[in-house]
Design a protein around this motif. Sequence first.
Motif, short mmCIF file in Angstrom:
data_model
loop_
_atom_site.label_atom_id
_atom_site.label_comp_id
_atom_site.label_asym_id
_atom_site.label_seq_id
_atom_site.Cartn_x
_atom_site.Cartn_y
_atom_site.Cartn_z
N TYR A 28 0.94 -0.94 0.00
CA TYR A 28 0.04 0.18 -0.11
C TYR A 28 0.77 1.32 -0.08
N ALA A 29 2.04 1.13 0.71
CA ALA A 29 2.84 2.34 0.63
C ALA A 29 3.58 2.68 -0.67
N ILE A 30 3.79 1.33 -1.42
CA ILE A 30 4.58 1.76 -2.72
C ILE A 30 3.31 2.24 -3.64
N TYR A 31 2.07 1.74 -3.50
CA TYR A 31 1.06 2.31 -4.23
C TYR A 31 0.90 3.99 -3.98
N LEU A 32 0.69 4.40 -2.66
CA LEU A 32 0.67 5.79 -2.38
C LEU A 32 1.73 6.46 -2.84
N ALA A 33 3.04 5.97 -2.92
CA ALA A 33 4.15 6.47 -3.47
C ALA A 33 3.95 6.73 -4.79
N LYS A 34 3.81 5.79 -5.58
CA LYS A 34 3.55 5.92 -7.13
C LYS A 34 2.58 6.86 -7.41
N ARG A 35 1.40 6.67 -7.00
CA ARG A 35 0.35 7.81 -6.97
C ARG A 35 0.83 9.33 -6.61
#
Length: 476
Positions: free
Chosen positions: A123-130
């Motif tokens: 989830y942290a990777i997704y938020l960083a990518k977003r």
Amino acid sequence: MTVGLRSNRDHAQHYRPRMACLKKVEAMVVEMQSGLKGTDQKLNVTTIPHVLTGEEILAWIANKMKMDTPEAQAFGTMLVAYGYLYPLQDHKKLILKPDGSFYRFQTPYFWPVQKWPAEDIDYAIYLAKRNIRKKGSLEVYEQARYNNFHKWLNPKWDFIVMQASEQYKANKQRQKADRVVFDCQERAYWIVQRPPPRAHSAMDCTDRLSDPNDEAQTYDHYRRETIHLQQAMMRSRVKSVVSLGALVKEITKYKNHDPFLAPCIPSNPWLSNDDAYWELNLPSVEVPTKMRVERWSFSLMELLNDPRGRKDFKVFLKKEFSGENLAFWEAAEVMKWGSAGSMAEQSQAIFKLFLAPGAPRWINIDGRTMGLTVKGLDHPHRYVLDAAQTHVFLLMKKDTFFRYLKSPTYKDMQKKALNPAEHNYSDAQIEQNSKNLRPGTDPIILWQRSEEERMAAEAAARPVDITQIKNKLDRK
């Protein structure tokens, strides 16, 4: 070990029906994919393939499962909430709209039956990518979670940002339509798994992350779980008949005092423009009404919440030579609702008056509560006296309150209490009263009266200084 195996078996029996139900839903979705042929739809400036509308999905479900429209819409909303379908436009509302809103089938990799956990790092990777793609303009709740992950996962943050950057670069190599589809798929998945605040998630009811065939659990785990369940079964519970009877009794007790169920006696001042009701129920009235005196007997808190009832209770405690308990309770209430700057001063005054050895109005509480309270007064705050206040309140509730209800003080008040006759105003009289309005009692005057009474009570409770009285006599 037999206990642990039995616990595992029971958990599996509870778990398998859920997964069997989801697998039936999955079979229905597979059949829907073959029965519904999506079309290419233009979204903004991009053409998205295999798009369905909410109307088409709703019609297929109603026709296939022989349902009416509300039931079909509820089933379709369940498919969206569990992540089998996802909206292309309004991602925050996981519902099936019966209109031309666009939907697509979620890839099976994101279906709930896959049983792969949604990790915080993913989830942290997704938020960083977003965050990279949106250039820092995330939703408010996503920004808060992004900042929290930055603090919690600080040692791994370089790895998270590197993974997000690589995924973002790989995604940019795709065609525009595929890129939009993948972004919508991923966003829909994380809204299902990590919903916004105060939003319900269907995953809360799906215990899909606990596999009954997982043998990694130890014997101690199942032993503790079995002990916990046995203790829960042994815990005493109130029968529904008893609890409903107590509820009916409580409602019946307050029925005549409920302004929605009983009229105001003598008349409703808002309708009749007669302020007799206000005058009879003033906080400092000398002789209260029978309804008001009757309400004092309901509970100790009802008695203390009424200024007139508390005054009468003080008279009784003075005769019983046990007024220090109520005085301490009132001092704790004043400290609880006082200003933060006066906490230290008030706590010291309360300690010297009620808690110190040889205090003028020493209260009798158990040693453990006394030790906790005195220790907490080293760093006073507004709730430091809660334990002692609760102890004193229970003492008054179990002993003093019932003796007060049987005392001549309360019985004399019941005899003197007023029972005003009901005013039967006609419509013409009500209209005439509205024309001849009289000024009511000003709230400021009522407040001044209550302050004067409070100051007089404090002065009366203060110890008498014999030296000052002698000096005044000598001067005279």
